[in-house]
Design a protein around this motif. Sequence first.
Motif, mmCIF file in Angstrom:
data_model
loop_
_atom_site.group_PDB
_atom_site.id
_atom_site.type_symbol
_atom_site.label_atom_id
_atom_site.label_comp_id
_atom_site.label_asym_id
_atom_site.label_seq_id
_atom_site.Cartn_x
_atom_site.Cartn_y
_atom_site.Cartn_z
ATOM 1 N N ASN A 279 2.500 9.464 -7.367
ATOM 2 C CA ASN A 279 2.136 10.720 -6.704
ATOM 3 C C ASN A 279 2.966 11.880 -7.267
ATOM 4 O OD1 ASN A 279 1.645 12.836 -5.025
ATOM 5 N ND2 ASN A 279 1.763 11.639 -3.151
ATOM 6 N N GLY B 234 3.369 14.694 -6.156
ATOM 7 C CA GLY B 234 4.010 15.439 -5.077
ATOM 8 C C GLY B 234 5.377 14.871 -4.720
ATOM 9 N N TRP B 235 5.716 13.729 -5.263
ATOM 10 C CA TRP B 235 6.999 13.101 -4.955
ATOM 11 C C TRP B 235 8.090 13.747 -5.825
ATOM 12 C CZ3 TRP B 235 9.679 11.086 -1.455
ATOM 13 C CH2 TRP B 235 10.801 10.306 -1.717
ATOM 14 N N ALA B 236 8.403 14.982 -5.541
ATOM 15 C CA ALA B 236 9.393 15.702 -6.331
ATOM 16 C C ALA B 236 10.658 15.882 -5.515
ATOM 17 C CB ALA B 236 8.850 17.070 -6.722
ATOM 18 N N VAL C 191 13.892 17.889 -4.265
ATOM 19 C CA VAL C 191 14.060 19.310 -3.955
ATOM 20 C C VAL C 191 14.897 19.957 -5.056
ATOM 21 C CG1 VAL C 191 15.065 20.933 -2.313
ATOM 22 C CG2 VAL C 191 13.893 18.884 -1.500
ATOM 23 N N MET D 242 0.836 -1.202 0.000
ATOM 24 C CA MET D 242 0.000 0.000 0.000
ATOM 25 C C MET D 242 0.866 1.246 0.000
ATOM 26 S SD MET D 242 -2.890 1.049 2.750
ATOM 27 C CE MET D 242 -3.792 2.556 2.579
ATOM 28 N N PHE D 243 1.887 1.212 0.757
ATOM 29 C CA PHE D 243 2.789 2.350 0.832
ATOM 30 C C PHE D 243 3.460 2.618 -0.515
ATOM 31 C CE2 PHE D 243 6.246 4.588 3.296
ATOM 32 C CZ PHE D 243 5.386 5.534 3.805
ATOM 33 N N LEU E 245 1.270 4.152 -3.196
ATOM 34 C CA LEU E 245 1.050 5.583 -3.016
ATOM 35 C C LEU E 245 2.227 6.411 -3.534
ATOM 36 C CD1 LEU E 245 -0.464 5.837 0.562
ATOM 37 C CD2 LEU E 245 -1.486 6.705 -1.553
ATOM 38 N N LEU E 246 3.438 5.890 -3.395
ATOM 39 C CA LEU E 246 4.626 6.666 -3.731
ATOM 40 C C LEU E 246 4.812 6.919 -5.222
ATOM 41 C CD1 LEU E 246 7.348 5.258 -1.348
ATOM 42 C CD2 LEU E 246 6.126 7.423 -1.218
#
Lengths: 180, 145
Positions: B9, B11-13, B15, B1-2, B5-6
């Motif tokens: 996504n 949002g997994w950018a 930096v 499940m984890f 999600l990764l």
Amino acid sequence: MNPKKLFQSRARTLRMAATSAAMFGLLVQSAAVHAADATGTASATVVTPIAISNTAGIEFGKLSAGTGGTVVMSTAGERTKSGGVVLLSGTAGNAAAFNVTGDASATYAITLPSSAVTITHSVDNTKTMSIGTFTSNPSATGTLSAGGAQTVNVGATLTVASAQTAGSYSGNFTVSVEYN
Amino acid sequence: MFAVLLSPNPGWAGVIGISNIEPLAFGKLASGSGGSLLVGTTGARSATGAVVALSSTPGSAARFEVSGDPNQTYSITLPANGTASLVNASGHSMPISDFTSNPASTGILNVSGRQTISVGARLNVGANQPPGSYSGSFIVYVDYN
């Protein structure tokens, strides 16, 4: 195991998984929205202005006009003549000298008069001769020494008319320099 | 499940980062009665007014390396006019203006998540600017679009 208790346990586990996933996503988002910056360094060097001063004029020395002609003064100070002009050996003349100063090891452009310059009789200013075809050493481009100086020698060609009026003639010419 | 999600996504950018790898160098100049000296993003110099750029010491554009997510676009923010200047040891200054960059305003990271930005600017030189060495700094910002 009591079936009711098993169901409660699974529900709690699912809830915890959902909570940790949401928190993880929040952390990533907060890191990603941070912009980044960097400081660049900048520099410049303003050099001492270039300068030029005249330390010797062009001397064509003594000559006899005769039927006229030309006298060439080289940048090395050597006279040669053409036509009926006679060069007197007593006063051989010399090239002009300029002292250029500025930034160490810099190169610069030398600009000589592009047209002829008139020299005038010291008593009768209606009597003139012209000087043209200026040359320099170094020519066109000079390079200052490690100490930031260089001597520029300038020669030219004097045109003498037939039976040119005797006397002393003088005039001015301009040499300019600029960094390049 | 984890893991599920990764991966998808957005949002997994990574930096976004930026570092200065080459300084902005205006080289040597003579001020005369003043003017400006422009260093382009290629490092080529051009002078206006009475300023002369000495060929003995050429200039160069600044270079920054940006790192982050592969293929991501990002915005570049250069210093506004009036925010950067060069100063010498005696406190004499010359403002830097008209910053330019290549790429301009928007960059795209390559498949390795990197891109180099070149930055140029205009140095504003006063009449009879006191001779000497001048230095300063400026800030470049980047952010994902």
